[in-house]
Design a protein around this motif. Structure first.
Motif, PDB file in Angstrom:
ATOM      1  N   GLU A   3       9.979   2.595   7.795  1.00  0.00           N
ATOM      2  CA  GLU A   3       9.043   2.773   9.022  1.00  0.00           C
ATOM      3  C   GLU A   3       7.730   2.227   8.877  1.00  0.00           C
ATOM      4  O   GLU A   3       6.623   2.334   9.799  1.00  0.00           O
ATOM      5  N   VAL A   4       7.315   1.393   7.873  1.00  0.00           N
ATOM      6  CA  VAL A   4       6.099   0.628   7.532  1.00  0.00           C
ATOM      7  C   VAL A   4       6.071  -0.426   8.681  1.00  0.00           C
ATOM      8  O   VAL A   4       6.959  -1.507   8.818  1.00  0.00           O
ATOM      9  N   GLY A   5       4.746  -0.535   9.307  1.00  0.00           N
ATOM     10  CA  GLY A   5       4.670  -1.470  10.280  1.00  0.00           C
ATOM     11  C   GLY A   5       3.436  -2.112  10.293  1.00  0.00           C
ATOM     12  O   GLY A   5       2.674  -1.899   9.271  1.00  0.00           O
ATOM     13  N   GLY A   6       3.239  -3.093  11.112  1.00  0.00           N
ATOM     14  CA  GLY A   6       1.757  -3.696  11.218  1.00  0.00           C
ATOM     15  C   GLY A   6       0.822  -2.854  12.016  1.00  0.00           C
ATOM     16  O   GLY A   6       0.975  -1.779  12.361  1.00  0.00           O
ATOM     17  N   LYS A   7      -0.188  -3.439  12.508  1.00  0.00           N
ATOM     18  CA  LYS A   7      -1.249  -3.181  13.130  1.00  0.00           C
ATOM     19  C   LYS A   7      -0.769  -2.352  14.609  1.00  0.00           C
ATOM     20  O   LYS A   7      -1.334  -1.254  14.733  1.00  0.00           O
ATOM     21  N   GLU A   8       0.221  -3.115  15.300  1.00  0.00           N
ATOM     22  CA  GLU A   8       0.681  -2.702  16.406  1.00  0.00           C
ATOM     23  C   GLU A   8       1.083  -1.145  16.383  1.00  0.00           C
ATOM     24  O   GLU A   8       1.082  -0.351  17.359  1.00  0.00           O
ATOM     25  N   GLN A   9       1.657  -0.660  15.250  1.00  0.00           N
ATOM     26  CA  GLN A   9       2.430   0.587  15.229  1.00  0.00           C
ATOM     27  C   GLN A   9       1.156   1.588  14.939  1.00  0.00           C
ATOM     28  O   GLN A   9       1.333   2.712  15.605  1.00  0.00           O
ATOM     29  N   ILE A  10      -0.138   1.235  14.368  1.00  0.00           N
ATOM     30  CA  ILE A  10      -1.149   2.077  14.305  1.00  0.00           C
ATOM     31  C   ILE A  10      -1.777   2.221  15.570  1.00  0.00           C
ATOM     32  O   ILE A  10      -2.212   3.434  15.966  1.00  0.00           O
TER      33      ILE A  10
ATOM     34  N   PHE B 276       0.759  -1.191  -0.032  1.00  0.00           N
ATOM     35  CA  PHE B 276      -0.031   0.036   0.124  1.00  0.00           C
ATOM     36  C   PHE B 276       1.025   1.235  -0.061  1.00  0.00           C
ATOM     37  O   PHE B 276       0.667   2.210  -0.658  1.00  0.00           O
ATOM     38  N   THR B 277       1.773   1.161   0.820  1.00  0.00           N
ATOM     39  CA  THR B 277       2.750   2.425   0.742  1.00  0.00           C
ATOM     40  C   THR B 277       3.614   2.583  -0.637  1.00  0.00           C
ATOM     41  O   THR B 277       3.889   3.878  -0.898  1.00  0.00           O
TER      42      THR B 277
END
Length: 103
Positions: free
Chosen positions: A83-90, A70-71
């Motif tokens: 810096e793209v992470g999963g759900k925990e970063q959001i 997506f990024t």
């Protein structure tokens, strides 16, 4: 079609494949509930790589791959994905206080 055993190799090769030809690269995921198998495929019609798993914890890895793609699609193929992470970063971001209805 080449199945790649290591997740890190699959992730690296799929990002390279997307960056080499973003207009033609596509990403497919297929889940068979009867077998409990998840197959991820990235192809540009010249090269095709696949990753197959039956582990439930690999769903988070799939989510991270989705976020990376997506990024890359939104910001362009040269975007920084470190810096793209999963759900925990959001979820770690603080909630915004808006002008919504008071409860």
């Amino acid at each position: 079609m080449v199945y790649i055993a290591s997740w890190d190799d699959f992730l690296e090769k799929s990002v390279q494949l997307f960056r080499s030809d973003p207009e033609k690269t596509r990403y497919v995921m297929k889940y068979r509930h009867s077998d409990g198998k998840l197959v991820l495929k990235v192809t540009d019609d010249k090269e095709c790589i696949k990753f197959k798993t039956d582990q439930a914890q690999d769903a988070k890895k799939m989510e991270k791959l989705n976020n990376i793609f997506f990024t890359l699609m939104a910001r362009g193929p040269e975007a920084d994905i470190s810096e793209v992470g999963g759900k925990e970063q959001i979820e770690a971001q603080p909630a915004k206080k808006g002008r919504g209805r008071k409860q």
